[in-house]
Design a protein around this motif. Structure first.
Motif, PDB file in Angstrom:
ATOM      1  N   VAL A 124       0.626  -1.106   0.009  1.00 31.66           N
ATOM      2  CA  VAL A 124      -0.183  -0.102   0.115  1.00 31.66           C
ATOM      3  C   VAL A 124       0.974   1.054   0.021  1.00 31.66           C
ATOM      4  N   ILE A 125       0.762   1.972  -1.124  1.00 31.42           N
ATOM      5  CA  ILE A 125       1.312   3.389  -1.094  1.00 31.42           C
ATOM      6  C   ILE A 125       0.500   4.385  -0.831  1.00 31.42           C
ATOM      7  N   LEU A 126       0.910   5.164   0.341  1.00 33.61           N
ATOM      8  CA  LEU A 126       0.091   6.152   0.993  1.00 33.61           C
ATOM      9  C   LEU A 126       0.688   7.773   0.292  1.00 33.61           C
ATOM     10  N   SER A 127      -0.111   8.632  -0.131  1.00 35.19           N
ATOM     11  CA  SER A 127       0.012   9.908  -0.712  1.00 35.19           C
ATOM     12  C   SER A 127      -0.691  10.835   0.143  1.00 35.19           C
ATOM     13  N   CYS A 128       0.108  11.994   0.785  1.00 38.09           N
ATOM     14  CA  CYS A 128      -0.515  13.051   1.482  1.00 38.09           C
ATOM     15  C   CYS A 128      -0.250  14.294   0.964  1.00 38.09           C
ATOM     16  N   GLN A 160       5.240  -7.389  -7.446  1.00 39.13           N
ATOM     17  CA  GLN A 160       4.863  -8.037  -8.796  1.00 39.13           C
ATOM     18  C   GLN A 160       3.784  -8.611  -9.177  1.00 39.13           C
ATOM     19  N   VAL A 161       3.686  -9.532  -8.218  1.00 36.60           N
ATOM     20  CA  VAL A 161       2.597 -10.690  -8.439  1.00 36.60           C
ATOM     21  C   VAL A 161       1.112 -10.132  -7.911  1.00 36.60           C
ATOM     22  N   ARG A 162       1.368  -9.611  -6.720  1.00 36.40           N
ATOM     23  CA  ARG A 162       0.160  -9.019  -5.800  1.00 36.40           C
ATOM     24  C   ARG A 162      -0.403  -7.976  -6.137  1.00 36.40           C
ATOM     25  N   GLY A 163       0.643  -6.854  -6.626  1.00 34.53           N
ATOM     26  CA  GLY A 163       0.199  -5.618  -7.004  1.00 34.53           C
ATOM     27  C   GLY A 163       0.016  -4.672  -6.225  1.00 34.53           C
ATOM     28  N   TYR A 164      -0.506  -3.486  -6.186  1.00 33.53           N
ATOM     29  CA  TYR A 164      -0.252  -2.339  -5.298  1.00 33.53           C
ATOM     30  C   TYR A 164      -1.865  -2.088  -5.097  1.00 33.53           C
ATOM     31  N   THR A 165      -1.986  -1.322  -3.842  1.00 34.45           N
ATOM     32  CA  THR A 165      -3.150  -0.335  -3.539  1.00 34.45           C
ATOM     33  C   THR A 165      -2.599   1.096  -3.305  1.00 34.45           C
ATOM     34  N   HIS A 166      -3.279   2.059  -3.930  1.00 30.14           N
ATOM     35  CA  HIS A 166      -2.986   3.329  -3.482  1.00 30.14           C
ATOM     36  C   HIS A 166      -4.050   4.017  -2.799  1.00 30.14           C
ATOM     37  N   ILE A 167      -3.268   4.876  -1.832  1.00 25.59           N
ATOM     38  CA  ILE A 167      -4.350   5.722  -0.936  1.00 25.59           C
ATOM     39  C   ILE A 167      -3.685   7.221  -1.230  1.00 25.59           C
ATOM     40  N   ASN A 168      -4.612   7.958  -1.393  1.00 19.75           N
ATOM     41  CA  ASN A 168      -4.253   9.734  -2.030  1.00 19.75           C
ATOM     42  C   ASN A 168      -5.068  10.341  -0.950  1.00 19.75           C
ATOM     43  N   LYS A 236     -15.391  10.367   0.991  1.00 22.32           N
ATOM     44  CA  LYS A 236     -15.890  11.357   1.645  1.00 22.32           C
ATOM     45  C   LYS A 236     -14.902  12.070   2.816  1.00 22.32           C
ATOM     46  N   ASN A 237     -14.671  11.154   3.662  1.00 22.11           N
ATOM     47  CA  ASN A 237     -13.959  11.208   5.025  1.00 22.11           C
ATOM     48  C   ASN A 237     -13.150  10.115   5.219  1.00 22.11           C
ATOM     49  N   LEU A 238     -12.330  10.089   6.288  1.00 20.76           N
ATOM     50  CA  LEU A 238     -11.475   8.968   6.644  1.00 20.76           C
ATOM     51  C   LEU A 238     -12.058   8.004   7.197  1.00 20.76           C
ATOM     52  N   GLN A 239     -13.471   8.050   7.902  1.00 22.17           N
ATOM     53  CA  GLN A 239     -13.972   6.819   8.176  1.00 22.17           C
ATOM     54  C   GLN A 239     -14.490   5.948   6.967  1.00 22.17           C
ATOM     55  N   GLU A 240     -15.044   6.802   5.883  1.00 21.07           N
ATOM     56  CA  GLU A 240     -15.268   5.766   4.680  1.00 21.07           C
ATOM     57  C   GLU A 240     -13.972   5.028   4.191  1.00 21.07           C
ATOM     58  N   LEU A 241     -12.849   5.459   4.289  1.00 19.21           N
ATOM     59  CA  LEU A 241     -11.479   5.016   3.834  1.00 19.21           C
ATOM     60  C   LEU A 241     -11.456   3.738   4.850  1.00 19.21           C
ATOM     61  N   LYS A 242     -11.660   4.075   6.003  1.00 17.81           N
ATOM     62  CA  LYS A 242     -11.340   2.833   6.788  1.00 17.81           C
ATOM     63  C   LYS A 242     -12.062   1.619   6.688  1.00 17.81           C
ATOM     64  N   ASP A 243     -13.461   2.049   6.132  1.00 15.99           N
ATOM     65  CA  ASP A 243     -14.578   0.936   5.897  1.00 15.99           C
ATOM     66  C   ASP A 243     -13.695  -0.117   4.586  1.00 15.99           C
TER      67      ASP A 243
END
Length: 314
Positions: A124-128, A160-168, A236-243
């Motif tokens: 997981v790659i987090l961008s702030c 390479q096999v499993r791929g990436y999740t991006h959080i912006n 819309k907000n952090l809580q939705e992301l956490k879901d």
């Protein structure tokens, strides 16, 4: 270029779960992998425009796995990867964690891979956005920070096999950030991301998008292919992301366990360990011609609404 025993064994130490994903999703097995690597190396050796290129298994499997072992598609992606490095050196070359400005961008926490993987085993790659100062650093430095982070991860075969999740996390995004990029640069960068970078983008999450950025993000998303657009979620907000994302893997500042500072320090150590190999990417070279260079000019911006054109700063 000769192969080492480590390179020959690359992929044989994957966990059984990861090997199953590779077999089911990527059509990969040991025989297919070995044959594809041999054919790929032979193609590179005979390519009239490629003068210098890595041919080790970790590098070539980036492309083979991204393209599910379609050798022609992997070869085409490698051509584009080498080409964009020549066309846009300010974005893709001189990637060095010891560059003071790039190190400062990483230290600020603008872009960081999380320590723990998500429920699918993806990195997981987090961008702030708010942690990047657009008045102190340029868009080229932002792009190089992204390129450095990605290059620090791409040789890892789990990735390479499993791929990436991006959080912006777009909180703190301002017109200063948006106006740093011309529309041509946005379009070119997105083409590079989806057509030329050997990464399996599996999920992309946006959260806290300010109203000033809605239209430009909609424009950017419209430039992506249908598959990538379908993998984008807006919260819309952090809580939705956490879901959608296990909150325990997020930095402590987002409700997780590990402080962001510890994640930064850990990944900086990784970048320092891999510094020489990342810097050596600049030794690769392809002769760029009209046949392997297809990027838009300013003329391609005709028809873009005026609300976007005000961001054009070329």
């Amino acid at each position: 270029m000769s192969k080492s025993r480590v390179e020959d064994d690359y992929g044989r130490t994957l966990s059984e779960d990861t090997r199953t994903i590779a077999r089911v999703e990527l059509r990969e097995d040991d025989t297919t992998k070995d044959q594809a690597l041999d054919q790929f190396r032979c193609w590179i050796q005979k390519h009239p425009a490629i003068k210098r290129c890595r041919t080790d298994a970790p590098f070539l499997l980036r492309f083979l796995r991204t393209k599910k072992f379609s050798l022609p598609m992997a070869e085409e992606m490698l051509e584009r990867y080498l080409t964009i490095r020549q066309l846009y050196p300010n974005w893709f070359q001189n990637l060095d964690i010891e560059d003071p400005d790039i190190e400062a961008i990483i230290d600020a926490g603008y872009l960081i891979p999380l320590v723990e993987r998500d429920r699918h085993g993806r990195r997981v790659i987090l961008s702030c956005a708010g942690r990047f100062d657009p008045y102190k650093y340029t868009s080229a430095q932002m792009a190089r920070a992204h390129s450095l982070v990605v290059e620090g991860l791409m040789d890892d075969e789990e990735n390479q096999v499993r791929g990436y999740t991006h959080i912006n996390d777009e909180s703190g995004l301002t017109m200063g950030h948006l106006s740093a990029w011309s529309l041509t640069d946005i379009r070119n960068m997105l083409r590079c991301i989806q057509n030329s970078t050997p990464i399996r983008h599996k999920e992309t999450h946006f959260v806290n998008i300010p109203s000033c950025a809605n239209k430009i993000i909609e424009f950017a998303v419209s430039l992506l292919n249908e598959k990538l657009r379908a993998r984008i979620s807006v919260h819309k907000n952090l809580q939705e992301l956490k879901d959608a994302i296990d909150p325990r893997i997020l930095p402590r500042e987002y409700g997780g366990v590990i402080p962001l500072s510890e994640m930064i320090a850990a990944f900086k150590n990784t970048l320092k360990e891999r510094r020489d190999r990342i810097k050596a990417l600049d030794d690769m070279y392809i002769e760029v011609s009209s046949t392997n260079c297809h990027f838009p000019s300013n003329d391609d911006l005709n028809g873009i609404p005026g609300s976007f054109r005000k961001l054009e700063v070329d």
